[in-house]
Structures are given as structure tokens and as C-alpha cells.
Design a protein around this motif. Structure first.
Motif, PDB file in Angstrom:
ATOM      1  N   ASP A 129      60.710  74.624  55.154  1.00  0.00           N
ATOM      2  CA  ASP A 129      59.444  73.894  55.288  1.00  0.00           C
ATOM      3  C   ASP A 129      59.612  72.381  55.179  1.00  0.00           C
ATOM      4  OD1 ASP A 129      60.081  73.919  52.611  1.00  0.00           O
ATOM      5  OD2 ASP A 129      58.067  74.456  51.912  1.00  0.00           O
TER       6      ASP A 129
ATOM      7  N   ARG B  71      43.068  65.632  59.974  1.00  0.00           N
ATOM      8  CA  ARG B  71      43.555  65.994  61.299  1.00  0.00           C
ATOM      9  C   ARG B  71      44.311  64.848  61.964  1.00  0.00           C
ATOM     10  NH1 ARG B  71      37.649  68.349  62.990  1.00  0.00           N
ATOM     11  NH2 ARG B  71      37.619  70.146  61.573  1.00  0.00           N
TER      12      ARG B  71
ATOM     13  N   LYS C 272      49.892  68.435  53.667  1.00  0.00           N
ATOM     14  CA  LYS C 272      48.557  68.599  54.261  1.00  0.00           C
ATOM     15  C   LYS C 272      48.004  69.989  53.954  1.00  0.00           C
ATOM     16  CE  LYS C 272      46.304  68.828  58.791  1.00  0.00           C
ATOM     17  NZ  LYS C 272      46.482  68.637  60.248  1.00  0.00           N
ATOM     18  N   ASP C 273      48.807  71.028  54.150  1.00  0.00           N
ATOM     19  CA  ASP C 273      48.358  72.392  53.865  1.00  0.00           C
ATOM     20  C   ASP C 273      48.008  72.559  52.384  1.00  0.00           C
ATOM     21  OD1 ASP C 273      48.757  73.011  56.515  1.00  0.00           O
ATOM     22  OD2 ASP C 273      50.717  73.947  56.204  1.00  0.00           O
TER      23      ASP C 273
ATOM     24  N   CYS D 262      53.487  67.810  56.652  1.00  0.00           N
ATOM     25  CA  CYS D 262      52.809  69.042  57.082  1.00  0.00           C
ATOM     26  C   CYS D 262      52.539  69.963  55.896  1.00  0.00           C
ATOM     27  CB  CYS D 262      53.667  69.736  58.132  1.00  0.00           C
ATOM     28  SG  CYS D 262      52.867  71.182  58.875  1.00  0.00           S
ATOM     29  N   ILE D 263      53.546  70.148  55.039  1.00  0.00           N
ATOM     30  CA  ILE D 263      53.347  71.031  53.885  1.00  0.00           C
ATOM     31  C   ILE D 263      52.378  70.406  52.888  1.00  0.00           C
ATOM     32  CG2 ILE D 263      55.338  70.167  52.584  1.00  0.00           C
ATOM     33  CD1 ILE D 263      54.114  73.819  52.749  1.00  0.00           C
TER      34      ILE D 263
ATOM     35  N   VAL E 253      44.587  70.869  51.643  1.00  0.00           N
ATOM     36  CA  VAL E 253      43.462  71.694  52.097  1.00  0.00           C
ATOM     37  C   VAL E 253      43.220  72.836  51.114  1.00  0.00           C
ATOM     38  CG1 VAL E 253      42.662  73.255  53.898  1.00  0.00           C
ATOM     39  CG2 VAL E 253      43.760  71.095  54.522  1.00  0.00           C
ATOM     40  N   ALA E 254      44.300  73.528  50.724  1.00  0.00           N
ATOM     41  CA  ALA E 254      44.160  74.646  49.782  1.00  0.00           C
ATOM     42  C   ALA E 254      43.621  74.169  48.438  1.00  0.00           C
ATOM     43  CB  ALA E 254      45.517  75.337  49.598  1.00  0.00           C
TER      44      ALA E 254
END
Length: 437
Positions: free
Chosen positions: A117, A170, A143-144, A140-141, A147-148
């Protein structure tokens, strides 16, 4: 002069009256973001929470502009074990060099950073490096995880509805944008993953800039770690932005109007030169750099004892930078902050020149703040002097400053060492953009 002095101080008092509320709003927004980042750390311990941000609220309170704020997220990694590989040598003035962050083949304790990742296996078969930590994957990780974390905090009512928006996540770029509510004010934060490590700043070794700062403060601040931040999908760059609020704080401990002059100029820039932030133009970061240079070039307490004179010291340095199209970074003088900034420097020059000539027009807080304006301080003769450097940067490598400041009738420079310092600074960096003036 009798009319000008109360006006300058009246304008400063209006700015100061907002500082406490701005600092509180910043603290509220920062606390919301800290809550989310704590959840991110719980989900993935590789991402840490940096609570050492006391000076960020102090810096935000100085500002009138609403440019995005940085929130650095340190990575939990043994930075000294990583391999810092410069991608390619850049030409002077091109900006910071870029690096790859390599993981050594024998690097113990780096296993968590060798997962798919965030890690990319090296295809070149290096004897020392087995692969690299990739900024795009780290973003990217992160960002995820954000959100979580936001979803969790909202479902558990840990943060109030509307306190934070994920719509801007985004966006693509070297950071993640979050809109955070700090009361009635919504602030834009750039969430940036950083790798902190010791790194030499050769341009400052043996520097003579310390007279403008409290004794030992510059050396102590610069001994701290720098940050490696994403520069592109695959490369990192050095950032010393987190050191700049510490430099401002050091100047704030000195007698005089160092920080007041910055606050006034930022307010004028935001309200007048950028139409309330609606137009592109100079940022608080640009003006902050101008203050750092001015503090070095004019180190005496008497230089900052009078408010109007303090502001004009920034104005003259700013005019010089706009005329030569070169604003050197204070900690990396080889970087030109005006290069590739997408700004119309001719228009900015005219804005600054007009303010220097008739500041009263811009220092009115409200349309009902009446009063007659003195005639322009810049007559045709002084205007001609100001316009000469715009066509020939070599003027700024002379005692031109002595003549200019005398014509302004704001203060005189009798110390030839200051002129020499001004010459030296811009002679060393004049190739960074002066040829295009």
C-alpha cells in the motif's frame, strides 16, 4: 505626519481587535482535525499526530488572508535508516530538489513500510536499495483513513455535524484538502504526510543573518529537523515551512513593530491588492519572507521603533523583489519564490508603489472613516526612481536604496553595512530571475 501616525495605529488596532477571535477559531478547527487524526492513528499506527503546533495559531492570528493552512502528519519510521536519493540536480532557482525515499535491503524495523500500500519494489536491482516509499501511495492510504475516521467520528457524535467536509478530498495534488469549521469561520487545511530527518542547510552555514534575530535563536531553530513532503507522485522534496513560525516568534520577542508591519501589509494585500482574496496575488508566505529579509537587512532596534517606518522597510524590500522578479527563500536563497508563481508582477509592482505613495487610501477601515489624504509621497522624480529598477535590475545592486529611502522621507540609512548587505543578498541571487525583468 501628525495625521498619518494616528491613522497607522488606528489601522493596527483594528487588526489586533480580531486576533483573539481568529486564534480561538483556529484552535477549534485544529481540535476537530486532531480528533480525526487520532482516529487515523488508531486505524494505522504508521501515521502520527503532531500536537506541537502552538505557533500555528499565533501565526494565523497575524493574518487577514485565508490561504490554506498546512497540517503535517509525521510518518512513524526510522528516518535515518532510509536512503535519501536525489533524483537530479536542478539549476539554480528552479526550486527545491526532489528525492526518492529508499528502503535499504538490510534495514531492520522497516517492514511496515514495505507493504504494497505504500511501497514499490525497485526495478533497477540496486545493491543497497530494495525499493521506495511512494508519496502517491502514502497519500492514497491516508485519504482512505481520513474518510473512515471522519465517518466513525460523525457516527459516534465525536465531532458535530458540519464541522468537517470530505468533498474536497477528491482533489489531486501533493496534499489532501479538508474544510474544517472553527466556529463561524471555515478553514482550509492541507493535510500533508511528512518524513522528518536531520538535513544540512549549506546556504546558512556561516551566515551573517543572526544580528537581526535574538542571539542564538536562528542557530537553535535551524538545528531542528526538516520535513520531506510529497513533490509529485513518486518524489519527495525538502520543506522548512514548519520552521518559519518559529522565526516569526523570535522576531516577535524583539522590541519594535516587526510583526505589526507584517500584519498591516497582509491586511492591505488581502483587502486591496487581492480584492478580499478574490484575485490571485501575493500570499502571506511571500510577505513573511519579505519580513525575514528586512529584519536581517535592518537589524537595529531603531529600525523598527516607529510603525510607519517599519512598514516602509518591508515595502522597499518588496519593491526590490518585484522589480528583479526574485524573492529568495530565506532558508534556501537559491529558490526564487516568484518564479513560476503565475503572478502578474508588473501589476503587483504598481499596487505596492501606489500604497507606498499614498497609504492613507488603503488604511481606511470603513467607507465612513473620513479624512483628507496628504498628497502622494511619490512625486514624478521618485516614481522615475522606482521604475528604473523594473527595467534594469542592476540598479538594485547599488546604493539606490539610500537614495530611494531618503526620497520617501520615512527614514535614512546612514549605515553603509546595510547597503552592502542588500547588495550582497541580491547580487548572489540576481540570476534567479533578474534577466527577465
Amino acid at each position: 505626519m501628525a495625521v498619518q501616525v494616528p491613522l497607522w495605529h488606528h489601522y493596527l488596532q483594528a487588526i489586533r481587535s480580531r486576533e483573539a477571535n481568529r486564534a480561538q477559531d483556529h484552535q477549534r478547527a485544529e481540535n476537530v482535525l486532531f480528533t480525526v487524526l487520532e482516529r487515523v492513528h488508531t486505524l494505522d499506527p504508521r501515521f502520527l499526530v503532531d500536537y506541537s503546533r502552538g505557533l500555528e495559531a499565533f501565526q494565523f492570528a497575524l493574518r487577514s488572508s485565508e490561504d490554506p493552512l498546512d497540517m503535517e502528519v509525521p510518518l512513524w519510521v526510522d528516518t535515518e535508516a532510509l536512503l535519501l536519493e536525489e533524483v537530479e540536480a536542478t539549476e539554480a532557482g528552479d526550486g527545491p530538489p526532489t528525492f526518492c525515499l529508499g528502503v535499504p535491503r538490510e534495514g531492520a524495523g522497516l517492514e511496515r513500510w514495505m507493504s504494497d500500500d505504500v511501497f514499490s519494489v525497485s526495478s533497477e536491482g540496486s545493491a543497497n536499495c530494495c525499493g521506495h516509499i511512494v508519496p502517491r501511495k502514502v497519500l492514497c492510504i491516508l485519504k482512505d483513513l481520513l474518510v473512515a475516521a471522519i465517518v466513525h467520528c460523525k457516527h459516534q457524535s465525536i465531532i458535530s455535524p458540519g464541522a468537517l467536509s470530505v468533498d474536497s478530498l477528491r482533489e489531486e495534488g501533493p496534499h489532501l484538502r479538508l474544510l474544517v469549521s472553527g466556529g463561524w469561520r471555515t478553514m482550509r487545511f492541507n493535510v500533508v504526510p511528512v518524513v522528518r530527518r536531520k538535513h544540512r542547510l549549506p546556504a546558512l552555514e556561516g551566515s551573517q543573518r543572526t544580528p537581526g534575530f535574538p542571539e542564538g535563536s536562528l542557530r537553535r531553530i535551524l538545528s531542528q529537523e526538516v520535513a520531506l513532503v510529497p513533490a509529485s507522485a513518486h518524489h519527495w522534496r525538502i520543506s522548512t515551512d514548519h520552521l518559519l513560525p518559529r522565526l516569526l516568534s523570535a522576531l516577535g520577542s524583539l522590541p519594535g513593530h516587526h510583526l505589526d508591519s507584517l500584519s498591516i501589509l497582509d491586511r492591505v494585500n488581502h483587502e486591496r491588492w487581492r480584492d478580499g482574496g478574490q484575485s490571485p496575488g501575493l500570499t502571506f508566505g511571500h510577505l513573511k519572507m519579505v519580513l525575514l529579509w528586512a529584519s536581517t537587512l535592518f537589524p537595529g532596534p531603531e529600525d523598527w521603533a516607529e510603525l510607519q517606518g517599519a512598514v516602509y522597510r518591508l515595502l522597499v524590500v518588496l519593491l526590490c523583489c518585484l522589480a528583479t522578479r526574485n524573492l529568495p527563500h530565506f532558508l534556501h536563497p537559491e529558490w526564487n519564490l516568484l518564479q513560476d508563481a503565475g503572478l502578474d508582477l508588473n501589476v503587483l509592482y504598481r499596487h505596492v508603489e501606489h500604497f507606498a505613495s499614498q497609504p492613507e487610501v488603503s488604511l481606511r477601515i470603513h467607507v465612513t472613516h473620513l479624512g483628507c489624504s496628504p498628497p502622494p509621497r511619490i512625486d514624478n522624480g521618485v516614481k522615475a526612481l522606482l521604475q528604473l529598477p523594473a527595467s534594469d535590475p542592476s540598479y538594485w545592486a547599488t546604493a539606490f536604496f539610500d537614495v530611494l529611502l531618503d526620497k520617501f522621507q520615512v527614514f535614512n540609512i546612514q549605515d553603509t553595512d546595510r547597503i552592502s548587505a542588500m547588495q550582497s543578498m541580491f547580487q548572489k541571487t540576481k540570476t534567479l530571475g533578474g534577466e527577465d525583468s
